[in-house]
Write an enzyme that holds these catalytic residues in place. Sequence first.
Site, mmCIF file in Angstrom:
data_model
loop_
_atom_site.group_PDB
_atom_site.id
_atom_site.type_symbol
_atom_site.label_atom_id
_atom_site.label_comp_id
_atom_site.label_asym_id
_atom_site.label_seq_id
_atom_site.Cartn_x
_atom_site.Cartn_y
_atom_site.Cartn_z
ATOM 1 N N SER A 1 11.400 -16.611 -27.256
ATOM 2 C CA SER A 1 11.876 -15.419 -26.556
ATOM 3 C C SER A 1 12.509 -14.413 -27.515
ATOM 4 O O SER A 1 12.505 -13.213 -27.259
ATOM 5 C CB SER A 1 12.864 -15.797 -25.450
ATOM 6 O OG SER A 1 13.973 -16.477 -25.985
ATOM 7 N N ASN B 1 -3.189 -13.295 -29.162
ATOM 8 C CA ASN B 1 -3.984 -13.980 -28.145
ATOM 9 C C ASN B 1 -3.117 -14.415 -26.966
ATOM 10 O O ASN B 1 -3.535 -15.232 -26.160
ATOM 11 C CB ASN B 1 -4.744 -15.165 -28.741
ATOM 12 C CG ASN B 1 -3.835 -16.234 -29.305
ATOM 13 O OD1 ASN B 1 -2.658 -15.991 -29.566
ATOM 14 N ND2 ASN B 1 -4.371 -17.420 -29.508
ATOM 15 N N ASP C 1 -6.443 -28.105 -27.980
ATOM 16 C CA ASP C 1 -6.871 -29.290 -27.242
ATOM 17 C C ASP C 1 -7.281 -30.375 -28.227
ATOM 18 O O ASP C 1 -7.166 -30.212 -29.441
ATOM 19 C CB ASP C 1 -7.984 -28.962 -26.243
ATOM 20 C CG ASP C 1 -9.256 -28.456 -26.904
ATOM 21 O OD1 ASP C 1 -9.457 -28.677 -28.113
ATOM 22 O OD2 ASP C 1 -10.063 -27.841 -26.194
#
Length: 144
Positions: free
Chosen positions: A65, A77, A83
Site C-alpha cells: 500500500s 500488470n 502458478d
Amino acid sequence: MENQFDIKIKYHTDAPHVKENAQGDMYDICAAETVSLKKGSFCLIDLGISIKMPEGCTCWIAPRSSTYKRYKIIQTNSVGVIDGSYSGNNDIIKFPARADEDTVIRKGDYICQMCVTKRPPRLTFTEVDSLDDVDRGGFGSTGR
C-alpha cells in the site's frame, strides 16, 4: 498446522528475505537490485526469488500500500500471478513497474507483497442466450 503450505524458494541474491507482515495476511518482498527510473519509464525490477508453489495453489504479487506513496511506481500488470508452471530454477519473479516521477528503488526496499491462495475448482461454462437475473445497473454501479 492445518492451513500451512510449504513453498520452496530460491534466493538469487543477498537481498533481504521474504518476510511475513505480522499485522496482515501478506508476505512482503523486496527489490533485489537498485533501480533508477525516469518519469514515464518502464522496468522489470528483479525480486531475486524463484518459487515452487504447492500443488493446487497460486501466488499473487501486488504492490504494498505504501509503494506508490514512497516510490511513485505503478505495477503495470496490476497484479502478478504465479502458478505451478512458473517454477523453474531460473524463473525469477520480477515486478513490472512504470514510474510516474523520477525515482530510485534501492536493493532491499520492500515494494510488493504476495498472497497464496488455493486454486478454485475447475469450471465448466454453459453458453446461454439470456441470463434471468435483474440487471444491477452496469459496470461501476455498486453503492449508488
